[in-house]
Design an enzyme around this catalytic site. Sequence first.
Site, short mmCIF file in Angstrom:
data_model
loop_
_atom_site.label_atom_id
_atom_site.label_comp_id
_atom_site.label_asym_id
_atom_site.label_seq_id
_atom_site.Cartn_x
_atom_site.Cartn_y
_atom_site.Cartn_z
CG ASP A 10 -7.82 0.50 3.39
OD1 ASP A 10 -8.62 -0.43 3.16
OD2 ASP A 10 -6.61 0.45 3.13
CE LYS B 195 -4.08 -1.86 2.30
NZ LYS B 195 -5.04 -1.73 3.39
#
Length: 292
Positions: free
Chosen positions: A112, A76
């Site tokens: 997220d 990420k």
Amino acid sequence: MSSTRESSLIGLIGDGVDPSLTPPMHEREADHHGLRYLYRPIDIGRIGRTADGVGDLLRAGRDLGFTGFNITHPCKQVVLGHLDEWSDDVDRLGAANTVVIVDGRLVGHNTDFTGFAAAVRAGLPGADLTRVLQVGAGGAGAAVAYATLQSGAAHLHIADLDADRAAALALTLRDNFPRAEVSATSADADAIARAAADATGIVQCTPIGMHHHPGTPFDPSILTPNQWVADVIYRPVETALLRAAQARGCRTLDGGRMAVGQAAESFALFTGLTADADRMRAHFLDMIDAGR
Ligand code: NAD
């Protein structure tokens, strides 16, 4: 966005992602929209790649006609070095979990944090965000803290066994949210009890409570019925902490809501269509119940 395309091809890049529930969640939701939509896990461990190879995979995917990718652990952060564009939130968070391919350009987003914010709106409507205690300052914690502050939290206290990690996260958050009060400490029992005493809500962002890490990260007897309690863990959906919180009269939010929230938000970015998060959650819970 690809709502006008005839089909969508999505990949999930990360380590150990073969059993992920995200691909079937997307595919089932796409079926409801009448889309041709294939979503494949690309498990870098299985294919002998490392996180550093995420750029090669993205470029290959772009050349092969992929619509986009979800990106997960451990890629990420490193993925940022391979993007052509990214949202301001990705810039501030230093992490992306969604890459949409737009006219050959790799465009990064982070769902997220939007997924957690949506989860709170859906699962804890009207939650009082005045003073929030967050336990855990890792990858999930960074997204959750960002979401909590962007959703309007006035005070956020972050506690982690690694006090330096908590302090580093607090420092970044203060830069991004100068009007909020953000503090950090180690996660010893006294520090957590002190911070919990006047918290309106508590978010659990450590791995404690997962099937493989049973237990609770702090003594739940410090909880009071006026507090809400959120957990990011979704295996199991109902953790020991959430059970104890419910027994003490607290409103709770399980980690499945965040997992579904990020999937629903990514689906919208890939397709331009609004996903039905309740329908996706029902499918998600069915899969968990079936032991997937
Ligand atoms: P991570 O390893 O990056 O961070 C975990 C942090 O918790 C570390 O900083 C560690 O020091 C801290 N910690 C561990 N035990 C502690 C304790 N007892 N008290 C205080 N701090 C403690 O992990 P992560 O990627 O942030 O993932 C954490 C959990 O979140 C995992 O269980 C993961 O499955 C879950 N997760 C859920 C979602 C979702 O969509 N619901 C998304 C991502 C991660």
